[in-house]
Write a protein that holds these residues in place. Structure first.
Motif, PDB file in Angstrom:
ATOM      1  N   LYS A   1     -15.862  12.078  -1.231  1.00  0.00           N
ATOM      2  CA  LYS A   1     -14.400  12.172  -1.091  1.00  0.00           C
ATOM      3  C   LYS A   1     -13.951  11.266   0.053  1.00  0.00           C
ATOM      4  N   LEU A   2     -13.135  10.274  -0.292  1.00  0.00           N
ATOM      5  CA  LEU A   2     -12.578   9.365   0.706  1.00  0.00           C
ATOM      6  C   LEU A   2     -11.085   9.640   0.833  1.00  0.00           C
ATOM      7  N   SER A   3     -10.596   9.724   2.052  1.00  0.00           N
ATOM      8  CA  SER A   3      -9.154   9.894   2.225  1.00  0.00           C
ATOM      9  C   SER A   3      -8.466   8.549   2.024  1.00  0.00           C
ATOM     10  N   GLY A   4      -7.245   8.596   1.532  1.00  0.00           N
ATOM     11  CA  GLY A   4      -6.492   7.355   1.398  1.00  0.00           C
ATOM     12  C   GLY A   4      -6.271   6.697   2.747  1.00  0.00           C
ATOM     13  N   GLU A   5      -6.017   7.522   3.771  1.00  0.00           N
ATOM     14  CA  GLU A   5      -5.785   6.989   5.115  1.00  0.00           C
ATOM     15  C   GLU A   5      -6.976   6.188   5.618  1.00  0.00           C
ATOM     16  N   ALA A   6      -8.175   6.572   5.173  1.00  0.00           N
ATOM     17  CA  ALA A   6      -9.382   5.885   5.623  1.00  0.00           C
ATOM     18  C   ALA A   6      -9.384   4.422   5.197  1.00  0.00           C
ATOM     19  N   LEU A   7      -8.692   4.112   4.103  1.00  0.00           N
ATOM     20  CA  LEU A   7      -8.678   2.747   3.574  1.00  0.00           C
ATOM     21  C   LEU A   7      -7.732   1.833   4.343  1.00  0.00           C
ATOM     22  N   MET A   8      -6.897   2.406   5.195  1.00  0.00           N
ATOM     23  CA  MET A   8      -5.919   1.601   5.925  1.00  0.00           C
ATOM     24  C   MET A   8      -6.542   0.808   7.063  1.00  0.00           C
ATOM     25  N   GLY A   9      -7.685   1.273   7.559  1.00  0.00           N
ATOM     26  CA  GLY A   9      -8.243   0.649   8.755  1.00  0.00           C
ATOM     27  C   GLY A   9      -7.300   0.870   9.919  1.00  0.00           C
ATOM     28  N   ASP A  10      -6.936  -0.197  10.618  1.00  0.00           N
ATOM     29  CA  ASP A  10      -6.022  -0.092  11.759  1.00  0.00           C
ATOM     30  C   ASP A  10      -4.571  -0.328  11.361  1.00  0.00           C
ATOM     31  N   ALA A  11      -4.333  -0.542  10.080  1.00  0.00           N
ATOM     32  CA  ALA A  11      -2.964  -0.787   9.618  1.00  0.00           C
ATOM     33  C   ALA A  11      -2.204   0.532   9.496  1.00  0.00           C
ATOM     34  N   ASP A  12      -0.908   0.427   9.258  1.00  0.00           N
ATOM     35  CA  ASP A  12      -0.067   1.617   9.110  1.00  0.00           C
ATOM     36  C   ASP A  12       0.142   2.003   7.658  1.00  0.00           C
ATOM     37  N   TYR A  13      -0.266   1.121   6.743  1.00  0.00           N
ATOM     38  CA  TYR A  13       0.039   1.354   5.329  1.00  0.00           C
ATOM     39  C   TYR A  13      -0.891   0.496   4.477  1.00  0.00           C
ATOM     40  N   GLY A  14      -1.183   0.982   3.282  1.00  0.00           N
ATOM     41  CA  GLY A  14      -1.907   0.154   2.329  1.00  0.00           C
ATOM     42  C   GLY A  14      -3.413   0.160   2.496  1.00  0.00           C
ATOM     43  N   ILE A  15      -4.033  -0.943   2.088  1.00  0.00           N
ATOM     44  CA  ILE A  15      -5.492  -1.043   2.034  1.00  0.00           C
ATOM     45  C   ILE A  15      -5.964  -2.223   2.867  1.00  0.00           C
ATOM     46  N   ASP A  16      -6.940  -1.977   3.735  1.00  0.00           N
ATOM     47  CA  ASP A  16      -7.569  -3.044   4.511  1.00  0.00           C
ATOM     48  C   ASP A  16      -8.773  -3.542   3.709  1.00  0.00           C
ATOM     49  N   PRO A  17      -8.760  -4.792   3.234  1.00  0.00           N
ATOM     50  CA  PRO A  17      -9.876  -5.301   2.427  1.00  0.00           C
ATOM     51  C   PRO A  17     -11.229  -5.221   3.136  1.00  0.00           C
ATOM     52  N   LYS A  18     -11.232  -5.371   4.457  1.00  0.00           N
ATOM     53  CA  LYS A  18     -12.496  -5.297   5.203  1.00  0.00           C
ATOM     54  C   LYS A  18     -13.082  -3.884   5.146  1.00  0.00           C
ATOM     55  N   VAL A  19     -12.211  -2.880   5.275  1.00  0.00           N
ATOM     56  CA  VAL A  19     -12.666  -1.486   5.241  1.00  0.00           C
ATOM     57  C   VAL A  19     -13.196  -1.131   3.855  1.00  0.00           C
ATOM     58  N   ILE A  20     -12.433  -1.472   2.824  1.00  0.00           N
ATOM     59  CA  ILE A  20     -12.858  -1.110   1.470  1.00  0.00           C
ATOM     60  C   ILE A  20     -14.119  -1.893   1.086  1.00  0.00           C
ATOM     61  N   GLY A  21     -14.260  -3.124   1.605  1.00  0.00           N
ATOM     62  CA  GLY A  21     -15.463  -3.914   1.346  1.00  0.00           C
ATOM     63  C   GLY A  21     -16.696  -3.315   1.996  1.00  0.00           C
ATOM     64  N   ARG A  22     -16.549  -2.852   3.230  1.00  0.00           N
ATOM     65  CA  ARG A  22     -17.699  -2.234   3.916  1.00  0.00           C
ATOM     66  C   ARG A  22     -18.112  -0.941   3.223  1.00  0.00           C
ATOM     67  N   LEU A  23     -17.135  -0.149   2.805  1.00  0.00           N
ATOM     68  CA  LEU A  23     -17.451   1.088   2.098  1.00  0.00           C
ATOM     69  C   LEU A  23     -18.161   0.791   0.779  1.00  0.00           C
ATOM     70  N   ALA A  24     -17.683  -0.229   0.068  1.00  0.00           N
ATOM     71  CA  ALA A  24     -18.321  -0.606  -1.195  1.00  0.00           C
ATOM     72  C   ALA A  24     -19.763  -1.036  -0.965  1.00  0.00           C
ATOM     73  N   ASP A  25     -20.007  -1.775   0.110  1.00  0.00           N
ATOM     74  CA  ASP A  25     -21.374  -2.203   0.438  1.00  0.00           C
ATOM     75  C   ASP A  25     -22.279  -0.991   0.643  1.00  0.00           C
TER      76      ASP A  25
ATOM     77  N   LEU B   1      -8.624   1.772  -8.323  1.00  0.00           N
ATOM     78  CA  LEU B   1      -8.755   0.431  -8.895  1.00  0.00           C
ATOM     79  C   LEU B   1      -9.223  -0.567  -7.833  1.00  0.00           C
ATOM     80  N   ALA B   2      -8.687  -0.442  -6.631  1.00  0.00           N
ATOM     81  CA  ALA B   2      -9.087  -1.341  -5.541  1.00  0.00           C
ATOM     82  C   ALA B   2     -10.560  -1.157  -5.194  1.00  0.00           C
ATOM     83  N   MET B   3     -11.010   0.101  -5.132  1.00  0.00           N
ATOM     84  CA  MET B   3     -12.414   0.364  -4.807  1.00  0.00           C
ATOM     85  C   MET B   3     -13.327  -0.110  -5.938  1.00  0.00           C
ATOM     86  N   ALA B   4     -12.925   0.106  -7.170  1.00  0.00           N
ATOM     87  CA  ALA B   4     -13.720  -0.358  -8.307  1.00  0.00           C
ATOM     88  C   ALA B   4     -13.866  -1.878  -8.271  1.00  0.00           C
TER      89      ALA B   4
END
Length: 240
Positions: A13-37, A87-90
């Motif tokens: 279970k991943l929280s949506g907030e976890a995907l933001m990284g240091d941003a205030d909204y949305g998805i940080d590609p670096k965070v989602i990439g590291r999780l995918a790895d 979809l972003a994580m996939a």
């Protein structure tokens, strides 16, 4: 320590907030990439994986309801936000050579398969990482409840809640320097002490079906693999 993973099938279970990284909204590609790895690395040692992602980085139904929006409408918007995250994580998983399927609890055929339990299990057995989107498909239920439900439905050995804190504490560690981390708790402890690990419905579902739950810090690289190897990281919630 054995080379064989301790767990055969997990639900993450991943929280949506976890995907933001240091941003205030949305998805940080670096965070989602590291999780995918990390997810692919764990799968390659033989662990079967299902994932539930929240939508709080985009919309949160309860928050919208508090601001005056109809709660059911807000929750439906939150469900759609989880589809976007899935979809972003996939996409991140497949860019790294993994195989992923997004299964939605609400019908949205152009972008995701319908959630069908037997088909989901078949995907997992074939080595595909299944992302369960749209929560339970019902308003008033959180993605925590969806994660507990899917974990039970697909026969996971462990439900993992990835957070930004390394477990469950006696008090907020950011506010109380003397707060200590629990190594292990029972389902009853969590409910009686109102520890806010997951919502009560999710904890009760885990309790009723004997689903162990581990809360850990996803921001520490390698934590997921260490848990699969049997290390005691974070806080374990089980029957005691």
């Amino acid at each position: 320590m054995s080379d064989q993973p301790k767990y055969h099938r997990i639900l993450l279970k991943l929280s949506g907030e976890a995907l933001m990284g240091d941003a205030d909204y949305g998805i940080d590609p670096k965070v989602i990439g590291r999780l995918a790895d990390e997810i692919i690395e764990v799968q390659r040692i033989g662990v079967q994986i299902g994932i539930v992602i929240g939508g709080g980085n985009i919309f949160r139904g309860a928050g919208l309801a508090a601001a005056g929006m109809d709660r059911v409408t807000g929750d439906h918007m939150g469900m759609l936000a989880t589809v976007m995250n899935a979809l972003a994580m996939a996409d991140a998983i497949e860019k790294r050579g993994g195989y992923a399927r997004v299964m939605s609890a609400i019908q949205i055929h152009d972008v995701a398969e319908d959630y069908i339990r037997r088909r989901a299990i078949r995907h997992i057995e074939k080595g595909r990482i299944v992302l369960f989107a749209a929560g339970t498909g019902n308003p008033f239920f959180t993605t925590d409840s969806a994660a507990a439900l899917r974990a039970v439905e697909v026969g996971a050995d462990l439900l993992l809640k990835a957070t930004k804190v390394d477990g469950v504490y006696t008090a907020d560690p950011a506010r109380h320097a003397d707060a200590t981390r629990y190594e292990q708790l029972t389902y009853g402890d969590v409910i009686q002490r109102n520890l806010q690990v997951m919502d009560t419905a999710a904890i009760a579902l885990c309790r009723d079906h004997g689903m162990p739950l581990r809360i850990y810090d996803m921001t520490v690289p390698g934590s997921l693999m260490r848990i699969m190897r049997g290390e005691s990281i974070g806080t374990l919630v089980d029957g005691g």
